[in-house]
Structures are given as C-alpha cells and as structure tokens.
Scaffold this active site. Structure first.
Site, PDB file in Angstrom:
ATOM      1  N   HIS A 126      66.354  43.177  75.640  1.00  0.00           N
ATOM      2  CA  HIS A 126      65.770  43.674  76.877  1.00  0.00           C
ATOM      3  C   HIS A 126      64.367  43.739  76.806  1.00  0.00           C
ATOM      4  O   HIS A 126      63.537  44.880  76.421  1.00  0.00           O
ATOM      5  CB  HIS A 126      66.424  45.177  77.362  1.00  0.00           C
ATOM      6  CG  HIS A 126      67.948  45.261  77.677  1.00  0.00           C
ATOM      7  ND1 HIS A 126      68.561  44.752  78.617  1.00  0.00           N
ATOM      8  CD2 HIS A 126      68.927  45.664  76.776  1.00  0.00           C
ATOM      9  CE1 HIS A 126      69.818  44.770  78.474  1.00  0.00           C
ATOM     10  NE2 HIS A 126      70.025  45.484  77.336  1.00  0.00           N
ATOM     11  N   GLU A 167      71.814  40.363  75.963  1.00  0.00           N
ATOM     12  CA  GLU A 167      71.690  41.163  77.146  1.00  0.00           C
ATOM     13  C   GLU A 167      70.463  40.901  77.614  1.00  0.00           C
ATOM     14  O   GLU A 167      69.413  41.858  78.026  1.00  0.00           O
ATOM     15  CB  GLU A 167      71.882  42.734  76.599  1.00  0.00           C
ATOM     16  CG  GLU A 167      73.131  42.994  76.293  1.00  0.00           C
ATOM     17  CD  GLU A 167      73.391  44.586  75.992  1.00  0.00           C
ATOM     18  OE1 GLU A 167      72.697  45.316  76.467  1.00  0.00           O
ATOM     19  OE2 GLU A 167      74.409  44.880  75.341  1.00  0.00           O
ATOM     20  N   ASP A 224      67.114  40.197  79.362  1.00  0.00           N
ATOM     21  CA  ASP A 224      66.306  40.443  80.674  1.00  0.00           C
ATOM     22  C   ASP A 224      64.737  40.683  80.415  1.00  0.00           C
ATOM     23  O   ASP A 224      64.462  40.943  79.387  1.00  0.00           O
ATOM     24  CB  ASP A 224      66.919  41.455  81.638  1.00  0.00           C
ATOM     25  CG  ASP A 224      67.155  42.685  80.926  1.00  0.00           C
ATOM     26  OD1 ASP A 224      66.609  43.165  80.019  1.00  0.00           O
ATOM     27  OD2 ASP A 224      68.109  43.530  81.619  1.00  0.00           O
TER      28      ASP A 224
HETATM   29  C1  XIL Z   1      74.240  49.219  81.015  1.00  0.00           C
HETATM   30  C2  XIL Z   1      74.709  48.818  82.379  1.00  0.00           C
HETATM   31  O1  XIL Z   1      74.074  47.538  82.644  1.00  0.00           O
HETATM   32  C3  XIL Z   1      74.558  49.948  83.385  1.00  0.00           C
HETATM   33  O2  XIL Z   1      75.177  49.400  84.536  1.00  0.00           O
HETATM   34  C4  XIL Z   1      75.086  51.018  83.039  1.00  0.00           C
HETATM   35  O3  XIL Z   1      74.852  52.133  84.045  1.00  0.00           O
HETATM   36  C5  XIL Z   1      74.396  51.541  81.739  1.00  0.00           C
HETATM   37  O4  XIL Z   1      74.650  50.499  80.815  1.00  0.00           O
HETATM   38  N1  XIL Z   1      72.636  48.379  76.242  1.00  0.00           N
HETATM   39  C6  XIL Z   1      74.028  47.933  76.180  1.00  0.00           C
HETATM   40  C7  XIL Z   1      74.673  47.941  77.761  1.00  0.00           C
HETATM   41  O5  XIL Z   1      74.568  47.986  75.221  1.00  0.00           O
HETATM   42  O6  XIL Z   1      75.974  48.520  77.694  1.00  0.00           O
HETATM   43  C8  XIL Z   1      73.934  48.761  78.816  1.00  0.00           C
HETATM   44  O7  XIL Z   1      74.576  48.330  80.022  1.00  0.00           O
HETATM   45  C9  XIL Z   1      72.290  48.490  78.678  1.00  0.00           C
HETATM   46  C10 XIL Z   1      72.049  48.760  77.303  1.00  0.00           C
END
Ligand code: XIL
Length: 324
Positions: A208, A242, A244
């Site tokens: 992220h 993940e 972004d």
């Molecule tokens: C996030 C989801 O995107 C949201 O919708 C939820 O409210 C909270 O969790 N790390 C992770 C993910 O491993 O599961 C998280 O996802 C974002 C951070």
C-alpha cells in the site's frame, strides 16, 4: 482503450494481474465487466475474513465468499483467498474469550480446516497468516500470539495443507516489501518455517504505497527487487498482493497527482517483470471500490480505474510497461 486488455498484456508477459473483489458490486453495471476483461486474478477483499464468515461460534456463512470465488471460476481466473488468520476483523464473540488456550487452538484448527477445506480445489493461493510481524520486526503481540505463541503460524500452515494440499500457502504482510528490519524479520520467519518443514509456498507483499504519507519511507523498486529475489532463492513464490498508490500525499493538482501515481505503477510493474514475481494484485477494481477512497470520502484515488470505471494514466503506464 487500445485493442489489448490488461489481462491479455499481462498474460503475454507471464504475469498474473489481479484485483481485490467484494461480493456486492458483482451485480453493479460496470464492475463485473471491467473485472473479468482486465484482470485474470481475484483476491477476496473481506469476505473470507473470520469476522465475515462466522456470525456465531458454530455457524459459517459462506454465501458472499462463494459468490466471489464462483465468479472468478466462471471467468477462468486465478483465486487468492484472504485470509485465514489475522489479528483484525475477527468476530465479536471470539475476542472476549473465556476459552482455555487449548480450546482457542481448537477453534483456530476448526476454522482453518473448515474454510480451507470448503474451498479445496477452488482457491489457488491462500494468505494463511496475515501481518504476524510487528513494525519493528518482533512478533506482533496479537491475541493469537499471546495465547498460542509463535506455533500458531506453523500450525495454521500445516492445518491448511491437510485440507487443501494443492493450494499455494502464503505468509502475507505490509512494510516488508523492501529491505529493512521488518522485511528481514519476515525473511527469517519464512526461512525458519522452511527449515522446520512447514508447508509454506510463498510470501505476499501488500504494497500500500504512500498510505502513511511519507514518500521517503516507501521502498524503492531496487530494494523490492532484491527482496523478491532473496525470497525466490528460498524456493518461494512471491506475489504483490494489495497494491495501491494513495494520491492524497502526492504534490500538485489532481492531474499532476495522477501522473505521479502512474510512475509508481510503471516502476513496480517493471520490477515485477524484471524479477520472479508471479502475481501483481491491486487492492480493488476502480477507485470507488477502494478502502482508501472510501476512508477519504472520495478524496483519494489509489487504483487503475476511476470512479466511472475509466482507465487512468496509471492504467496506460502499466499497459505501456507490459507491452514495450
Ligand atoms: C481492508 C479492506 O480493504 C477494508 O474494506 C476493510 O474495512 C479493512 O481491511 N491489509 C490487509 C487487508 O491485509 O485485509 C486490508 O483490507 C487492508 C490492509
């Protein structure tokens, strides 16, 4: 948009390209079309988390998760199950426990067996354990850890392997993408697991980018490449799970921020191509589905498609990188 889709372009380069998916928007107008056209990999965003699956101690509700996995399989997509064991998003009945440690271990074993077993042959890769390492590289003081010790990690992988022997089993975390204390700790953790014969197949790097604002603390593509290679040298698969890029902390007006964001996407997709990375997953399909966008009330735009499901400069940058 050009003639080739992202899905086709990535596949031609041998890279899986995915998105985190939620069950509800699968019935929206544009979401399912863009998803199956542009991506070949689906990760469940929330629907396989323990809190969502288990309304009460003896009940499992698989409906939403099955909608996502069903959609993915219908469209011939690779599936990442997220996640079997985490310290967050657990059911309300779990944490104020009065269980003995032994009972808690039984609950976790039953959870992993039931969920991973249910999707045997349907989920290709599981994030078995999520975020077990703290930011300073020590073990996170989660309630799993406090009650069960570090064994809960090895155990969860063994239990998952018992019921889903064909699934690839991943350890997933944030802040361990580049080089540093935490990524060293994750490296040592998974190396130790391999040495002990624990059935782990891969490491997920969340990525992220710019979430906490400081550009300086983000890993460089070179560091990430080095980290991917050292994990791959252990014989592990590596996925970016993940991805972004928050625009809130980039300088300039909206257009300028989107251009800067595109450079992050370009650089890290290039890293994916230059290394043995197997999958690159963005955390959502379009900005309007993103957790970061929602948290910022629509003032942050982290993904490849905008609120109207139109491709952004980041999309063009990724396509250029994949096709040049
Ligand atoms: C996030 C989801 O995107 C949201 O919708 C939820 O409210 C909270 O969790 N790390 C992770 C993910 O491993 O599961 C998280 O996802 C974002 C951070």
């Amino acid at each position: 948009m050009g003639e080739k889709t992202l899905r086709e372009a990535a596949s031609e380069r041998g890279l899986r390209f995915g998105a985190a998916v939620a069950a509800d928007p699968l019935t929206d107008a544009d979401y399912p079309d863009v998803l199956q056209r542009e991506f070949d990999t689906v990760a469940t965003e929330n629907e396989l988390k323990m809190g969502r699956l288990r309304p009460s101690r003896h009940e499992f509700d698989f409906e939403d998760a099955e909608r996502i996995i069903g959609f993915a399989r219908e469209h011939d997509m690779y599936t990442r199950g997220h996640t079997l064991v985490w310290h967050r998003m657990n059911p309300d009945w779990l944490t104020p426990w009065t269980y003995t440690d032994r009972q808690l271990e039984n609950i976790l074993r039953e959870h992993v067996h039931t969920v991973a077993g249910r999707f045997r042959g349907q989920i290709d890769a599981w994030d078995v354990v999520n975020e077990a390492v703290a930011d300073d590289g020590t073990m996170r003081e989660s309630f799993w850890y406090r009650r069960l010790g570090q064994d809960f990690i090895d155990d969860a992988f063994r239990w998952a392997n018992e019921v889903a022997p064909d699934a690839k089993l991943f350890y997933n975390d944030y802040g361990a993408e580049g080089l540093g204390e935490k990524s060293d700790a994750v490296y040592e953790l998974v190396k130790g697991m391999l040495d002990r014969g624990v059935p782990i197949d891969g490491v997920g790097l969340q990525m992220h980018i710019l979430l906490r604002g400081e550009e300086g603390r983000n890993p460089t593509p070179e560091e990430v490449a080095e980290n991917i290679e050292r994990l791959a040298d252990l014989g592990l698969d590596v996925h970016i799970t993940e991805f972004d890029v928050s625009t809130a902390h980039l300088e300039g007006d909206h257009e300028e921020r989107l251009e800067k964001q595109a450079e992050y996407y370009r650089n890290f997709v290039q890293t994916a191509l230059d290394t043995e990375l197997d999958a690159f997953v963005t955390w959502g399909v379009a900005d309007c589905n993103s957790w970061i966008y929602k948290r910022a009330d629509g003032d942050d735009h982290p993904l490849l498609f905008d609120e109207h499901y139109q491709p952004k400069p980041a999309y063009d940058a990724v396509m250029e990188t994949l096709t040049e």
